[in-house]
Design an enzyme around this catalytic site. Structure first.
Site, PDB file in Angstrom:
ATOM      1  N   LYS A  85      32.269  35.372  52.152  1.00 22.53           N
ATOM      2  CA  LYS A  85      32.634  34.235  52.994  1.00 22.53           C
ATOM      3  C   LYS A  85      33.876  33.574  52.389  1.00 22.53           C
ATOM      4  O   LYS A  85      33.777  32.835  51.409  1.00 22.53           O
ATOM      5  CB  LYS A  85      31.489  33.229  53.104  1.00 22.53           C
ATOM      6  CG  LYS A  85      31.731  32.158  54.171  1.00 22.53           C
ATOM      7  CD  LYS A  85      30.602  31.145  54.221  1.00 22.53           C
ATOM      8  CE  LYS A  85      30.746  30.096  53.143  1.00 22.53           C
ATOM      9  NZ  LYS A  85      31.949  29.242  53.327  1.00 22.53           N
TER      10      LYS A  85
ATOM     11  N   GLU B  99      32.225  30.349  38.832  1.00 19.63           N
ATOM     12  CA  GLU B  99      33.517  30.104  38.167  1.00 19.63           C
ATOM     13  C   GLU B  99      34.104  28.880  38.845  1.00 19.63           C
ATOM     14  O   GLU B  99      34.507  28.919  40.000  1.00 19.63           O
ATOM     15  CB  GLU B  99      34.420  31.330  38.310  1.00 19.63           C
ATOM     16  CG  GLU B  99      35.622  31.289  37.377  1.00 19.63           C
ATOM     17  CD  GLU B  99      36.825  30.622  38.007  1.00 19.63           C
ATOM     18  OE1 GLU B  99      37.127  29.477  37.593  1.00 19.63           O
ATOM     19  OE2 GLU B  99      37.435  31.204  38.903  1.00 19.63           O
TER      20      GLU B  99
ATOM     21  N   SER C 111      35.002  24.700  43.520  1.00 18.11           N
ATOM     22  CA  SER C 111      34.886  23.417  42.829  1.00 18.11           C
ATOM     23  C   SER C 111      33.546  23.287  42.111  1.00 18.11           C
ATOM     24  O   SER C 111      32.547  23.907  42.482  1.00 18.11           O
ATOM     25  CB  SER C 111      35.035  22.267  43.825  1.00 18.11           C
ATOM     26  OG  SER C 111      33.895  22.169  44.659  1.00 18.11           O
TER      27      SER C 111
END
Length: 467
Positions: A167, A240, A219
């Site tokens: 996605k 990450e 984020s």
């Protein structure tokens, strides 16, 4: 132009569409499907069905398919680079570099193996470890490297024997959908699925009971929500996330050379890099000269549409981030001295010139928070122990660097920084053979290298009694 999703080997559209904005012009340049929840479920079901046969596919055949994807990306390199620049904004040479990186990462990942390891083999026992596929992986992609991050997920997921549902970010979905066209020609139906949304399907995808693993880049706030969503079904996660990476510059450097390295590490992709320099700590003895060199470099930048030859800094990728950066500029004007840049450009496009802010310190927003844009605060220091403590006083711990004429001394200091990667006399030297991990709020797990491949597997111990 209109692009289609990849679900169960077919290129499909949706009842609703999303308009994709070129951040350099603020004009719509493409339309992509807005997947329904039913289409998301179809993608997961297709991946689950395809994964069973793929898990039994010999590693050599998996390798051949992943290598074929790398080669096919090379054949479509010009088109992919153009799409990346139009949707993400980075200068075309940087987009071409992203395509080349994508090829290289896939090609290297195709060489990796996780062989069985014998722990004990004697008259009493044979004990060995194996790595088993997890099943369906959900790959959720940030907007700063829209092709590369897809390949970071696809490569290890498939090599480990999994299937994947990708996605991409809703503001940069086009290169990913073009990648889907390529994947449809190479992989069995359902093995790779790519769906697009308006950030509304993420919670449903990460909570889906048939998703076994989530690979996320983005984020820290979103990463925390993903981690919570994964808890009920004990999904594996690799997260990450953000960083507030310090660069520590000692007084014995070649000021001009070190400034060029720090500047390059701060402003690649208009500063929209998780591992970019976000705060520079410079010793008082060279502070004035170093600030001057950074300002001179910033003034030389060509800030414009990434499709124009000679552009070195493109736009901020989206309006929300653009508005956030303007907030940082206001803070910089209030608490420090701006010596280069400092104001968003007039006219269409989300343009902010590279901005250098001096005479700021810890405790101020411009220093403590991740800017994720072309703004660099420069902080003065005098004592090594003090600056290490200040560098570590952050909720983040992704990257950082130490710059010194004494490599051994810099290496010792680097070992004291609480970050997953610390460079010495360089910045942003990454590669598919180098593990990437984060301390604290910067992430969980490892990406890249054989350690990153292992993240997409479940270890199994076979313990056989003899006699």
């Amino acid at each position: 132009m209109e692009y289609r999703m990849l679900i169960n080997g077919e290129q499909v559209s949706a009842e609703r569409m999303i308009e994709v904005i070129n951040p350099a012009t603020e004009e719509v340049f493409a339309r992509v499907p807005h997947a329904s929840e039913a289409q998301m479920n179809e993608a997961v079901a297709a991946a689950k069905a395809a994964q069973k046969a793929w898990a039994e596919t010999p590693m050599a055949e998996r390798r051949t398919k992943v290598e074929a994807l790398a080669a096919a990306i090379g054949e479509e390199a010009d088109e992919l680079a153009r799409l990346i620049t139009m949707e993400q904004g980075k200068p075309l040479p940087e987009a071409q570099g992203e395509v080349a990186w994508s090829q290289g990462y896939l090609a290297h990942t195709a060489t990796l193996e996780l062989p069985d390891r014998v722990i004990q083999d004697d008259a009493e026992f044979r004990i060995e470890t194996r790595h088993k596929p997890l099943g369906v992986v959900a790959g959720i992609i940030a907007w700063n490297f829209p092709l590369l991050l897809c390949c970071w997920k696809i490569g290890p997921a498939l090599m480990a024997g999994n299937a994947i549902v990708l996605k991409p970010a809703p503001t940069t979905p086009v290169a990913a959908l073009k990648l889907g066209e390529i994947c449809a020609r190479i992989f069995p139906a359902g093995l790779v699925n790519i769906i697009t949304d308006a950030n509304d399907l993420g919670p449903k995808l990460t909570a889906h009971p048939d998703v076994a693993k989530i690979g996320f880049t983005g984020s820290s706030e979103t990463g925390k929500r993903i981690m919570a969503s994964a808890a009920d079904t004990m999904k594996r996660v690799t997260l990450e996330m953000g960083g507030n990476d310090p660069a520590i510059v000692l007084p014995d450097v070649d000021v001009k050379a070190a400034a060029e390295k720090v500047y390059g590490g701060a402003f690649l992709n208009a500063g929209q890099v998780c591992l970019a320099v976000k705060r520079a700590y410079v010793h008082s003895d060279i502070y004035e000269a170093f600030c001057g060199e950074l300002a001179a470099l910033a003034e030389q930048a060509v800030v414009d549409d990434g499709m124009k030859q000679g552009t070195t800094i493109g736009p901020i990728q989206n309006k929300a981030q653009f508005d956030k950066i303007k907030g940082f500029l206001e803070d910089a004007r209030a608490c420090g001295q701006i010596i280069a840049g400092g104001s968003a450009k007039d006219g269409p496009g989300y343009f902010v010139p590279p901005t250098i802010v001096r005479d700021v310190t810890d405790g101020q927003k411009i220093v403590d928070e991740e800017q994720f844009g072309p703004v660099l605060p420069v902080i003065r220091f005098d004592d090594i122990d003090d600056v290490v403590a200040r560098a570590n006083a952050s909720d983040y711990g992704l990257g950082g660097s130490v710059h010194s004429g004494d490599t051994a001394k810099a290496t010792e200091i680097a070992g004291r920084i609480e970050s997953g990667t610390i460079w010495v006399n360089q910045q942003l030297n990454i590669g598919p053979h180098i593990p990437m991990a984060g301390f604290k709020g910067s992430g969980l797990g490892v990406e890249q290298s054989v350690e990153g491949l292992a993240e997409y597997t479940q270890m199994q111990v076979i313990n056989v009694a003899r006699g």
